[in-house]
Design a protein around this motif. Structure first.
Motif, short mmCIF file in Angstrom:
data_model
loop_
_atom_site.label_atom_id
_atom_site.label_comp_id
_atom_site.label_asym_id
_atom_site.label_seq_id
_atom_site.Cartn_x
_atom_site.Cartn_y
_atom_site.Cartn_z
N VAL A 5 1.06 -1.07 0.05
CA VAL A 5 0.03 0.06 -0.10
C VAL A 5 0.86 1.37 0.04
N THR A 6 0.35 2.23 -0.46
CA THR A 6 0.90 3.65 0.04
C THR A 6 0.04 4.62 0.30
N PHE A 7 0.43 5.64 1.07
CA PHE A 7 -0.36 6.49 1.62
C PHE A 7 0.42 7.82 2.02
N PRO A 8 -0.48 9.03 2.02
CA PRO A 8 0.34 10.22 2.12
C PRO A 8 0.74 10.62 3.49
N SER A 9 1.90 11.24 3.65
CA SER A 9 2.30 11.93 5.07
C SER A 9 3.12 13.16 4.43
N LEU A 14 4.31 7.21 1.40
CA LEU A 14 4.86 6.32 2.33
C LEU A 14 4.43 5.15 1.75
N ALA A 15 5.65 4.13 1.65
CA ALA A 15 5.47 2.70 1.05
C ALA A 15 4.94 1.82 2.43
N PHE A 63 5.13 0.13 7.73
CA PHE A 63 5.65 1.32 6.71
C PHE A 63 7.08 1.63 6.81
N ASP A 64 7.56 2.21 5.79
CA ASP A 64 8.61 3.15 5.99
C ASP A 64 8.60 4.40 6.08
N ALA A 65 9.26 5.01 7.01
CA ALA A 65 9.15 6.40 7.36
C ALA A 65 9.63 7.43 6.00
N ALA A 66 8.93 8.56 6.13
CA ALA A 66 9.26 9.70 5.23
C ALA A 66 10.84 9.64 4.97
#
Length: 304
Positions: A5-9, A14-15, A63-66
């Motif tokens: 998944v991906t999502f915004p921050s 973010l992956a 998830f991976d951090a920004a």
């Protein structure tokens, strides 16, 4: 089941990996956000814990951090505690949008440095209903005082002076100065945790091509301002579980945080485990996951 998944921050993608039970029970599912150690990536300890917690019936978002791992953002490897906390909130936001997730039953788990970032984010994000940590470290306090709290004051003075020099150099057009999170070759250190960290990130035990790369030492002046647990009272009345190895150099940080909490808080000690043992050593992870399953089942799965 595993879904990328991906999502915004903060405007960055973010992956993430969403783990769900292979044979899920009634939907919607209780869910847990898992955040990685400093220098780590989602494929390491977050996946180790995520897969096991999914087998216990939870949806788990690692998830991976920004600016780290497979997530977007420059400069690469930047460690910003305040952005890291924002990433945790963004992961919670993503879970609230998914139809298979119950937005009223979301918890969060932080490992190592994220054992500080997750409680910090949860202090003011009331959507997080239960908070857990494994081998928690308050990165700001570690920079200020050292892992064991005995660092001489002149060490921090030197770190801050150098950070200022590096910021000045960047302002004059020089590229950001980088240093490895973990050296490629072992260098003697007085701290056992240094050797364990090297072994995890630089051998087949835990190495990943996107983990343990370079960091920006000029970030340390910002990190030194950060305090994971100064406002830990704001977690109440939500529950807190902190898991630490009995032989971990960082165990005192979990003990002190639990003592400072004003809501329901518990410390569970894993016998003979060190800080890094709890990243991946099966016998110790098994113990930790059993505690996490008990905790999140009580505070998420049974909630209405």
């Amino acid at each position: 089941m595993r879904t990328d998944v991906t999502f915004p921050s903060s405007g960055l993608a973010l992956a993430g990996i969403l783990f769900t039970p292979d044979e899920p029970g009634p939907h919607p599912l209780p869910a847990i956000v898992v955040s990685h150690p400093g220098g780590g990536v989602k494929e390491q300890s977050p996946t180790t814990y995520g897969e096991r917690l999914a087998r216990a019936g939870f949806a788990v978002l690692a998830f991976d951090a920004a600016r780290q791992g497979a997530s977007e953002g420059e400069p690469r490897g930047e460690e910003d505690p305040f952005q890291r906390a924002e990433d945790v909130r963004a992961a919670v936001s993503h879970l609230t949008t998914r139809p298979e997730i119950d937005p009223e039953r979301i918890g969060a788990l932080g490992i190592c440095a994220s054992g500080g970032y997750v409680p910090y984010a949860a202090q003011t994000d009331r959507r997080i209903k239960a908070v857990a940590t494994v081998s928690a470290a308050d990165f700001g306090r570690v920079i200020r005082e050292g892992v064991d709290g005995t660092q001489p004051p002149e060490v921090l003075d030197a770190v801050l002076a150098r950070a200022g020099e590096l910021r000045t150099a960047e302002a004059r057009g020089e590229p950001p100065h980088r240093e490895p999170w973990v050296p490629d070759e072992w260098r003697d250190s007085a701290h056992r945790q240094d050797r364990e960290t090297w072994e995890f990130y630089r051998t087949a035990r835990g190495a990943h091509p996107r983990a343990g790369g370079t960091r920006l030492p000029r970030d340390l002046d910002r990190i030194a301002l950060y305090d994971s647990f100064a406002l830990i009272r704001l977690l109440a009345p939500r529950p807190l579980l902190m898991i630490a190895g009995s032989a971990a150099d960082t165990a005192h940080l979990s003990r002190e945080a639990v003592a400072a909490a004003t809501g329901p808080a518990e410390l569970r000690t894993v016998d003979s485990a060190t800080h890094v043992d709890l990243y991946d050593r099966d016998e110790h992870v098994t113990t930790a996951v059993a505690e996490l399953t008990r905790f999140f089942t009580a505070h998420l799965a049974a909630a209405g």
